[in-house]
Write a protein that holds these residues in place. Sequence first.
Motif, mmCIF file in Angstrom:
data_model
loop_
_atom_site.group_PDB
_atom_site.id
_atom_site.type_symbol
_atom_site.label_atom_id
_atom_site.label_comp_id
_atom_site.label_asym_id
_atom_site.label_seq_id
_atom_site.Cartn_x
_atom_site.Cartn_y
_atom_site.Cartn_z
ATOM 1 N N ILE A 194 38.570 47.132 30.890
ATOM 2 C CA ILE A 194 39.069 46.310 31.798
ATOM 3 C C ILE A 194 39.095 44.804 31.016
ATOM 4 O O ILE A 194 38.296 44.581 30.163
ATOM 5 C CB ILE A 194 38.201 46.171 33.220
ATOM 6 C CG1 ILE A 194 36.805 45.894 32.696
ATOM 7 C CG2 ILE A 194 38.340 47.260 33.918
ATOM 8 C CD1 ILE A 194 35.920 45.394 33.985
ATOM 9 N N SER A 195 39.923 43.845 31.582
ATOM 10 C CA SER A 195 40.140 42.562 30.987
ATOM 11 C C SER A 195 39.271 41.588 31.835
ATOM 12 O O SER A 195 38.923 40.477 31.340
ATOM 13 C CB SER A 195 41.678 42.293 30.824
ATOM 14 O OG SER A 195 42.305 43.180 29.903
ATOM 15 N N THR A 196 39.453 41.702 33.185
ATOM 16 C CA THR A 196 38.802 40.897 34.242
ATOM 17 C C THR A 196 38.072 41.486 35.312
ATOM 18 O O THR A 196 38.461 42.564 35.464
ATOM 19 C CB THR A 196 39.685 39.817 34.752
ATOM 20 O OG1 THR A 196 40.683 40.476 35.669
ATOM 21 C CG2 THR A 196 40.497 38.992 33.377
ATOM 22 N N TRP A 197 37.200 41.092 36.074
ATOM 23 C CA TRP A 197 36.529 41.559 37.062
ATOM 24 C C TRP A 197 36.367 40.255 38.083
ATOM 25 O O TRP A 197 36.071 39.292 37.708
ATOM 26 C CB TRP A 197 35.321 42.257 36.523
ATOM 27 C CG TRP A 197 34.358 41.350 35.946
ATOM 28 C CD1 TRP A 197 33.979 41.731 34.637
ATOM 29 C CD2 TRP A 197 33.364 40.519 36.307
ATOM 30 N NE1 TRP A 197 32.867 40.709 34.243
ATOM 31 C CE2 TRP A 197 32.432 40.227 35.375
ATOM 32 C CE3 TRP A 197 32.903 40.136 37.682
ATOM 33 C CZ2 TRP A 197 31.534 38.978 35.675
ATOM 34 C CZ3 TRP A 197 31.975 39.045 37.911
ATOM 35 C CH2 TRP A 197 31.119 38.502 36.820
ATOM 36 N N LYS A 198 36.228 40.605 39.412
ATOM 37 C CA LYS A 198 36.023 39.999 40.500
ATOM 38 C C LYS A 198 35.065 40.578 41.459
ATOM 39 O O LYS A 198 35.388 41.746 41.847
ATOM 40 C CB LYS A 198 37.194 39.334 41.266
ATOM 41 C CG LYS A 198 37.263 38.453 42.263
ATOM 42 C CD LYS A 198 38.590 37.966 42.749
ATOM 43 C CE LYS A 198 39.142 38.990 43.449
ATOM 44 N NZ LYS A 198 40.439 38.366 44.132
ATOM 45 N N VAL A 199 33.980 40.118 41.814
ATOM 46 C CA VAL A 199 33.206 40.872 42.732
ATOM 47 C C VAL A 199 33.172 39.830 43.941
ATOM 48 O O VAL A 199 33.000 38.627 44.059
ATOM 49 C CB VAL A 199 31.543 40.733 42.038
ATOM 50 C CG1 VAL A 199 30.545 41.210 43.143
ATOM 51 C CG2 VAL A 199 31.598 41.581 40.928
ATOM 52 N N THR A 200 33.213 40.702 45.253
ATOM 53 C CA THR A 200 33.116 39.825 46.265
ATOM 54 C C THR A 200 31.749 40.206 47.129
ATOM 55 O O THR A 200 31.734 41.684 47.298
ATOM 56 C CB THR A 200 34.217 40.117 47.264
ATOM 57 O OG1 THR A 200 35.566 39.601 46.596
ATOM 58 C CG2 THR A 200 34.241 39.441 48.574
ATOM 59 N N ASN A 242 26.834 33.086 34.319
ATOM 60 C CA ASN A 242 27.329 34.132 33.975
ATOM 61 C C ASN A 242 28.283 34.718 34.506
ATOM 62 O O ASN A 242 29.016 35.768 34.486
ATOM 63 C CB ASN A 242 26.475 35.367 33.536
ATOM 64 C CG ASN A 242 25.228 34.899 32.606
ATOM 65 O OD1 ASN A 242 25.273 34.038 31.877
ATOM 66 N ND2 ASN A 242 24.400 36.009 32.655
ATOM 67 N N GLY A 243 28.958 33.699 35.451
ATOM 68 C CA GLY A 243 30.270 33.962 36.438
ATOM 69 C C GLY A 243 30.402 32.665 37.034
ATOM 70 O O GLY A 243 29.763 31.708 37.148
ATOM 71 N N THR A 244 31.654 32.369 37.662
ATOM 72 C CA THR A 244 32.124 31.498 38.547
ATOM 73 C C THR A 244 32.144 31.844 39.784
ATOM 74 O O THR A 244 32.827 32.708 40.416
ATOM 75 C CB THR A 244 33.434 31.067 38.101
ATOM 76 O OG1 THR A 244 33.464 30.624 36.708
ATOM 77 C CG2 THR A 244 33.694 29.690 38.824
ATOM 78 N N ALA A 245 31.180 31.111 40.743
ATOM 79 C CA ALA A 245 31.179 31.637 42.225
ATOM 80 C C ALA A 245 31.765 30.670 43.093
ATOM 81 O O ALA A 245 31.472 29.374 43.221
ATOM 82 C CB ALA A 245 29.805 31.653 42.638
ATOM 83 N N THR A 246 32.520 31.003 44.082
ATOM 84 C CA THR A 246 33.112 30.238 45.222
ATOM 85 C C THR A 246 32.424 30.865 46.549
ATOM 86 O O THR A 246 32.473 31.974 46.629
ATOM 87 C CB THR A 246 34.612 30.152 45.130
ATOM 88 O OG1 THR A 246 35.156 31.355 45.170
ATOM 89 C CG2 THR A 246 35.107 29.439 43.867
ATOM 90 N N THR A 247 32.447 30.193 47.596
ATOM 91 C CA THR A 247 31.899 30.577 48.857
ATOM 92 C C THR A 247 32.946 30.114 49.858
ATOM 93 O O THR A 247 33.300 28.829 50.095
ATOM 94 C CB THR A 247 30.593 30.242 49.148
ATOM 95 O OG1 THR A 247 29.818 30.725 48.164
ATOM 96 C CG2 THR A 247 29.994 30.457 50.539
ATOM 97 N N ALA A 248 33.329 30.897 50.858
ATOM 98 C CA ALA A 248 34.033 30.481 52.242
ATOM 99 C C ALA A 248 33.402 31.535 53.110
ATOM 100 O O ALA A 248 33.630 32.596 53.256
ATOM 101 C CB ALA A 248 35.696 30.931 51.928
ATOM 102 N N ALA A 290 32.915 35.175 33.641
ATOM 103 C CA ALA A 290 32.946 34.009 32.709
ATOM 104 C C ALA A 290 34.052 34.310 31.653
ATOM 105 O O ALA A 290 34.461 35.179 31.403
ATOM 106 C CB ALA A 290 31.720 33.631 31.955
ATOM 107 N N SER A 291 34.401 33.344 30.828
ATOM 108 C CA SER A 291 35.437 33.441 29.798
ATOM 109 C C SER A 291 34.722 34.478 28.500
ATOM 110 O O SER A 291 35.720 35.238 28.086
ATOM 111 C CB SER A 291 35.552 32.060 29.011
ATOM 112 O OG SER A 291 34.402 31.691 28.578
ATOM 113 N N TRP A 292 33.780 34.806 28.647
ATOM 114 C CA TRP A 292 32.976 35.561 27.446
ATOM 115 C C TRP A 292 32.719 36.950 27.951
ATOM 116 O O TRP A 292 32.456 38.198 27.106
ATOM 117 C CB TRP A 292 32.064 34.973 26.967
ATOM 118 C CG TRP A 292 30.927 34.595 27.919
ATOM 119 C CD1 TRP A 292 30.750 33.464 28.540
ATOM 120 C CD2 TRP A 292 29.718 35.463 28.240
ATOM 121 N NE1 TRP A 292 29.488 33.421 29.101
ATOM 122 C CE2 TRP A 292 28.835 34.634 29.216
ATOM 123 C CE3 TRP A 292 29.353 36.847 28.350
ATOM 124 C CZ2 TRP A 292 27.996 35.083 29.897
ATOM 125 C CZ3 TRP A 292 28.277 37.351 28.939
ATOM 126 C CH2 TRP A 292 27.779 36.488 29.676
#
Length: 372
Positions: free
Chosen positions: A303-309, A323-329, A338-340
């Motif tokens: 895989i190239s990217t991942w997104k966890v909800t 080690n990741g970018t988090a947003t909350t709604a 993250a980029s790496w």
Amino acid sequence: MTAHTYRRWLSIALSLAIVAALAVVLLTTGLAKVADAHGTTVDPASRNYGCWLRWGSRFQDPVMATEDPMCWQAWQYDTNAMWNWNGLYREGVAGNHQAAVPDGQLCSAGHTQSGRYNAMDTIGDWKAQSIANTFNVKLFDQAGHGADYVYVYVSKPGFNPVTQALKWSDLELVGQKGNTPVSQWTTESAGGWSTLIGASAPGRTGRAMVYTIWQASHMDQSYYFCADVNFGGSSSPSPSTSASASTSPSASTSPSASTSPSASTSPTSSSGTKSCSTAYTVVNQWSGGFQGQVAVTAGGAAISTWKVTMTWPNGQVVTSAWNGTATTAGTVTTVTNASWNGSLAAGAGTTFGFLANSGTTNAPPVFTCAAT
């Protein structure tokens, strides 16, 4: 003065003298015990010493959460682990280090000091110091213990401290020093003593861990230090190599974490032809908050990217992540790579961590994991 009165006052005087003598004994014994715990590696810096060095003067600055997230989670877990950077030790090990310190707990010396240093074991992208393949470890001794011996290890090729917990089998001995009384150490101008232990790890490149065991000479007291390094790369500058005594600030600190955190796993989920799975662990928890960690593993294809909800059932709110970018709604927190660490080979994995607020209950969230 009658003979009876004289004997009475003599008895009182003798009692006061005995009490004073006992007070001196208790005071000096107590001070000696406090002085037992004084030392760490300052170059490369141990994890908690490095966090204290970078953030001790502004440990409540929220910018730490984004600039130095691994130190942030450590300060939030237990501030005393940083103010007492010189007390990461165990007693009575009798040289059997592997029996006393389990795999995955090497950086906390086996959850020593009632779990005070547990956050040192947290997997993630700790600040790494660039070093050469031939290097010295500088050990600082604040109390003049000297050493029965010092062992310096480096993690073996293939070990990644950003994504893996350190085990004894991951280590290779690269340097050591035998019995060395403090009279043979260098006296530091700011107080204390230091010694250098030469080490060599030829051919190493990239991220690694330097692990040092210091057996102090004054009693059976073993110190354990994890230092994050980068062989041949560019990273944070070397820390100062003289240390001063640590003192706790008057500012309020976060509550102590429990030493028996809960853990749970989440099921595999997928999106499209590429998939990923998650495994969730509550690393630490305390009244009103907790520290979580999520392992992300690629499915049967790269895989190239991942997104966890994460959908929270009890009103939990994520306050920071690494080690990741988090947003909350609302009740949903989404973490993207993250980029790496977005590109993962089939079956390969990475982790991210976070801090969150919680109420009286802290049930695990419902997970989905999407990959491209």
